[in-house]
Design a protein around this motif. Structure first.
Motif, PDB file in Angstrom:
ATOM      1  N   LYS A  13      40.845  61.052  45.206  1.00  0.00           N
ATOM      2  CA  LYS A  13      39.974  61.643  46.230  1.00  0.00           C
ATOM      3  C   LYS A  13      38.558  61.785  45.679  1.00  0.00           C
ATOM      4  O   LYS A  13      38.337  61.803  44.465  1.00  0.00           O
ATOM      5  CB  LYS A  13      40.496  63.004  46.680  1.00  0.00           C
ATOM      6  CG  LYS A  13      40.441  64.103  45.629  1.00  0.00           C
ATOM      7  CD  LYS A  13      40.928  65.428  46.227  1.00  0.00           C
ATOM      8  CE  LYS A  13      40.832  66.565  45.213  1.00  0.00           C
ATOM      9  NZ  LYS A  13      41.256  67.857  45.788  1.00  0.00           N
ATOM     10  N   THR A  14      37.598  61.878  46.576  1.00  0.00           N
ATOM     11  CA  THR A  14      36.197  62.132  46.216  1.00  0.00           C
ATOM     12  C   THR A  14      35.741  63.387  46.966  1.00  0.00           C
ATOM     13  O   THR A  14      35.914  63.493  48.188  1.00  0.00           O
ATOM     14  CB  THR A  14      35.299  60.944  46.586  1.00  0.00           C
ATOM     15  OG1 THR A  14      35.733  59.783  45.858  1.00  0.00           O
ATOM     16  CG2 THR A  14      33.849  61.229  46.238  1.00  0.00           C
ATOM     17  N   VAL A  15      35.192  64.335  46.229  1.00  0.00           N
ATOM     18  CA  VAL A  15      34.817  65.638  46.808  1.00  0.00           C
ATOM     19  C   VAL A  15      33.315  65.866  46.632  1.00  0.00           C
ATOM     20  O   VAL A  15      32.771  65.662  45.534  1.00  0.00           O
ATOM     21  CB  VAL A  15      35.600  66.782  46.138  1.00  0.00           C
ATOM     22  CG1 VAL A  15      35.253  68.122  46.780  1.00  0.00           C
ATOM     23  CG2 VAL A  15      37.102  66.518  46.211  1.00  0.00           C
ATOM     24  N   ALA A  16      32.641  66.270  47.707  1.00  0.00           N
ATOM     25  CA  ALA A  16      31.222  66.644  47.636  1.00  0.00           C
ATOM     26  C   ALA A  16      31.103  68.102  47.201  1.00  0.00           C
ATOM     27  O   ALA A  16      31.875  68.959  47.645  1.00  0.00           O
ATOM     28  CB  ALA A  16      30.552  66.442  48.992  1.00  0.00           C
ATOM     29  N   HIS A  17      30.135  68.384  46.328  1.00  0.00           N
ATOM     30  CA  HIS A  17      29.926  69.745  45.828  1.00  0.00           C
ATOM     31  C   HIS A  17      28.452  70.142  46.024  1.00  0.00           C
ATOM     32  O   HIS A  17      27.643  70.092  45.083  1.00  0.00           O
ATOM     33  CB  HIS A  17      30.314  69.833  44.353  1.00  0.00           C
ATOM     34  CG  HIS A  17      31.789  69.768  44.120  1.00  0.00           C
ATOM     35  ND1 HIS A  17      32.611  70.861  44.282  1.00  0.00           N
ATOM     36  CD2 HIS A  17      32.590  68.729  43.784  1.00  0.00           C
ATOM     37  CE1 HIS A  17      33.875  70.520  44.021  1.00  0.00           C
ATOM     38  NE2 HIS A  17      33.887  69.217  43.721  1.00  0.00           N
ATOM     39  N   VAL A  31      25.719  66.217  44.579  1.00  0.00           N
ATOM     40  CA  VAL A  31      26.740  65.952  43.554  1.00  0.00           C
ATOM     41  C   VAL A  31      28.104  65.672  44.202  1.00  0.00           C
ATOM     42  O   VAL A  31      28.546  66.407  45.082  1.00  0.00           O
ATOM     43  CB  VAL A  31      26.852  67.128  42.571  1.00  0.00           C
ATOM     44  CG1 VAL A  31      28.009  66.910  41.599  1.00  0.00           C
ATOM     45  CG2 VAL A  31      25.544  67.297  41.807  1.00  0.00           C
ATOM     46  N   HIS A  32      28.750  64.587  43.752  1.00  0.00           N
ATOM     47  CA  HIS A  32      30.102  64.231  44.179  1.00  0.00           C
ATOM     48  C   HIS A  32      30.967  64.002  42.946  1.00  0.00           C
ATOM     49  O   HIS A  32      30.484  63.524  41.910  1.00  0.00           O
ATOM     50  CB  HIS A  32      30.108  62.947  45.013  1.00  0.00           C
ATOM     51  CG  HIS A  32      29.447  63.101  46.343  1.00  0.00           C
ATOM     52  ND1 HIS A  32      28.081  63.208  46.495  1.00  0.00           N
ATOM     53  CD2 HIS A  32      29.986  63.163  47.603  1.00  0.00           C
ATOM     54  CE1 HIS A  32      27.783  63.315  47.777  1.00  0.00           C
ATOM     55  NE2 HIS A  32      28.927  63.292  48.475  1.00  0.00           N
ATOM     56  N   ILE A  33      32.254  64.322  43.064  1.00  0.00           N
ATOM     57  CA  ILE A  33      33.214  64.092  41.974  1.00  0.00           C
ATOM     58  C   ILE A  33      34.385  63.264  42.509  1.00  0.00           C
ATOM     59  O   ILE A  33      34.992  63.620  43.529  1.00  0.00           O
ATOM     60  CB  ILE A  33      33.744  65.419  41.383  1.00  0.00           C
ATOM     61  CG1 ILE A  33      32.598  66.241  40.805  1.00  0.00           C
ATOM     62  CG2 ILE A  33      34.797  65.128  40.303  1.00  0.00           C
ATOM     63  CD1 ILE A  33      33.026  67.609  40.306  1.00  0.00           C
ATOM     64  N   ALA A  34      34.697  62.160  41.833  1.00  0.00           N
ATOM     65  CA  ALA A  34      35.853  61.322  42.186  1.00  0.00           C
ATOM     66  C   ALA A  34      36.947  61.541  41.141  1.00  0.00           C
ATOM     67  O   ALA A  34      36.679  61.455  39.929  1.00  0.00           O
ATOM     68  CB  ALA A  34      35.454  59.853  42.233  1.00  0.00           C
ATOM     69  N   GLU A  74      31.742  71.312  35.417  1.00  0.00           N
ATOM     70  CA  GLU A  74      33.042  71.296  34.726  1.00  0.00           C
ATOM     71  C   GLU A  74      34.081  72.073  35.521  1.00  0.00           C
ATOM     72  O   GLU A  74      35.224  71.621  35.671  1.00  0.00           O
ATOM     73  CB  GLU A  74      32.906  71.897  33.327  1.00  0.00           C
ATOM     74  CG  GLU A  74      32.228  71.016  32.306  1.00  0.00           C
ATOM     75  CD  GLU A  74      33.193  70.032  31.676  1.00  0.00           C
ATOM     76  OE1 GLU A  74      34.366  69.987  32.088  1.00  0.00           O
ATOM     77  OE2 GLU A  74      32.755  69.282  30.783  1.00  0.00           O
ATOM     78  N   GLN A  75      33.710  73.241  36.036  1.00  0.00           N
ATOM     79  CA  GLN A  75      34.652  74.063  36.790  1.00  0.00           C
ATOM     80  C   GLN A  75      35.033  73.380  38.102  1.00  0.00           C
ATOM     81  O   GLN A  75      36.206  73.398  38.508  1.00  0.00           O
ATOM     82  CB  GLN A  75      34.036  75.434  37.077  1.00  0.00           C
ATOM     83  CG  GLN A  75      34.986  76.406  37.762  1.00  0.00           C
ATOM     84  CD  GLN A  75      36.220  76.678  36.932  1.00  0.00           C
ATOM     85  OE1 GLN A  75      36.131  77.016  35.746  1.00  0.00           O
ATOM     86  NE2 GLN A  75      37.410  76.531  37.539  1.00  0.00           N
ATOM     87  N   ALA A  76      34.074  72.753  38.755  1.00  0.00           N
ATOM     88  CA  ALA A  76      34.367  72.042  40.001  1.00  0.00           C
ATOM     89  C   ALA A  76      35.341  70.894  39.737  1.00  0.00           C
ATOM     90  O   ALA A  76      36.269  70.657  40.529  1.00  0.00           O
ATOM     91  CB  ALA A  76      33.071  71.518  40.618  1.00  0.00           C
ATOM     92  N   ASP A  80      39.135  70.427  41.286  1.00  0.00           N
ATOM     93  CA  ASP A  80      39.522  69.216  42.026  1.00  0.00           C
ATOM     94  C   ASP A  80      40.739  68.552  41.388  1.00  0.00           C
ATOM     95  O   ASP A  80      41.680  68.132  42.077  1.00  0.00           O
ATOM     96  CB  ASP A  80      38.356  68.216  42.058  1.00  0.00           C
ATOM     97  CG  ASP A  80      37.187  68.714  42.900  1.00  0.00           C
ATOM     98  OD1 ASP A  80      37.387  69.657  43.688  1.00  0.00           O
ATOM     99  OD2 ASP A  80      36.089  68.150  42.756  1.00  0.00           O
ATOM    100  N   LYS A  81      40.734  68.475  40.065  1.00  0.00           N
ATOM    101  CA  LYS A  81      41.818  67.807  39.347  1.00  0.00           C
ATOM    102  C   LYS A  81      43.145  68.546  39.504  1.00  0.00           C
ATOM    103  O   LYS A  81      44.213  67.925  39.641  1.00  0.00           O
ATOM    104  CB  LYS A  81      41.463  67.690  37.870  1.00  0.00           C
ATOM    105  CG  LYS A  81      42.507  66.977  37.020  1.00  0.00           C
ATOM    106  CD  LYS A  81      42.071  66.929  35.558  1.00  0.00           C
ATOM    107  CE  LYS A  81      43.136  66.298  34.691  1.00  0.00           C
ATOM    108  NZ  LYS A  81      42.736  66.300  33.253  1.00  0.00           N
TER     109      LYS A  81
END
Length: 245
Positions: A13-17, A31-34, A74-76, A80-81
Motif C-alpha cells: 500500500k501507499t499512504v499519504a502523510h 510526503v508519501h510512504i509505500a 519514522e513513526q509514520a 503503516d508497516k
C-alpha cells in the motif's frame, strides 16, 4: 546444476502523510510512504522477506533517503508497516515445491520396491530354471593378453532359450539375433535399447544345444558353456525372462 528464479517486489500500500514535513524541502502535505516486500518467484511466489518502506515528497519530487528520515517520518512508517500482514499467497510456491518433493519421494519409493521385486524375481529364475526361459546373455570369449593387461574378445551377445534342465546342466539354444564384441569393436550392453533390438531381431532359435553350469549361474550369474575351452572367459547373464510371467 543451475536454478533460475526471479526476485520480485510486492507493493502492499501507499499512504499519504500530510502531517509529516519533508526532511529535504521542509514542506508539509507532500510526503508519501509505500510499504513493499520482496519475494522469490520459482514455480510460484515463495520466501517473502521482511517488509520495507520507501518515502518520497511530491513538493520537491525526490525520494527521501533513509538516513534523512525524521522521527515523525519514522513513526509514520512503523504505523503503516504494522498494519500490513504478509499474504499467504506469497508462500504458494512452497506448497508447489513441497508437492513436487512429496511426489518425487513417492515415485522413488515405488521404484525402489519395483527394483526389489524385480531382483527377487530374477533370483527365483536363476535358482529354478525352467524350459522356455529366455536368457539375455553373452558367452564370454577368448582371453587376449597384451603386456600386463588382459581383455576378453569375440564375445557373442544373444538371447538363449532353455530347452532342457538336467541336474546341474542347463541346455540352451541361441537366438538368431546377435552381436559380436571384437578387439576393434567393443560392445557396451548397457546402452539403452541394446537388448531390445536383439530381441526384435530374434525370430527363431538354433537347434544345437549349449550346456551351461547351473551352479555358476546361481553363484556368479555367469554364463559358462561346458566343457570350457582353454583361455575362455566366462560370460554373464544380464536378465532372465519367463514367457507368460
Amino acid at each position: 546444476m543451475y536454478i533460475v528464479y526471479e526476485v520480485r517486489t510486492q507493493e502492499h500500500k501507499t499512504v499519504a502523510h500530510p502531517e509529516v514535513a519533508c526532511p529535504l524541502c521542509q514542506q508539509q502535505g507532500g510526503v508519501h510512504i509505500a510499504i513493499r516486500q520482496r519475494y522469490i518467484w520459482w514455480f510460484g511466489p515463495m520466501c517473502p522477506t521482511s517488509k520495507f518502506g520507501i518515502a518520497w515528497c511530491e513538493h520537491c519530487d525526490q525520494k527521501i533517503p533513509k538516513v534523512k528520515w525524521s522521527k515523525a517520518l519514522e513513526q509514520a512508517y512503523r504505523d503503516d508497516k504494522s498494519s500490513v500482514k504478509t499474504p499467504l499467497r506469497l508462500w504458494r510456491g512452497m506448497l508447489v515445491i513441497g508437492g513436487l518433493l512429496a511426489t518425487l519421494s513417492v515415485v522413488g519409493m515405488v521404484r525402489t520396491k519395483m527394483r526389489a521385486a524385480d531382483a527377487g524375481i530374477q533370483t527365483e529364475y536363476f535358482a529354478n530354471p525352467q524350459v522356455g526361459d529366455i536368457y539375455y546373455a553373452h558367452t564370454g570369449g577368448e582371453m587376449k593378453v597384451e603386456g600386463n593387461s588382459a581383455s576378453s574378445i569375440n564375445e557373442v551377445y544373444a538371447l538363449f532359450k532353455v530347452v532342457k534342465v538336467d541336474g546341474d546342466s542347463v541346455f540352451v539354444v541361441q537366438g538368431n539375433g546377435s552381436r559380436v564384441s571384437t578387439a576393434g569393436k567393443v560392445i557396451n550392453e548397457y546402452v539403452s535399447g541394446f537388448w531390445d533390438s536383439i530381441e526384435k531381431e530374434t525370430t527363431a532359435y538354433g537347434t544345437t544345444p549349449i550346456i551351461i553350469s547351473h551352479q555358476s549361474m546361481t553363484q556368479y550369474q555367469f554364463f559358462t558353456p561346458l566343457p570350457r575351452e582353454k583361455d575362455a572367459t566366462p560370460g554373464r547373464i544380464a536378465q532372465i525372462k519367463r514367457p507368460g510371467k
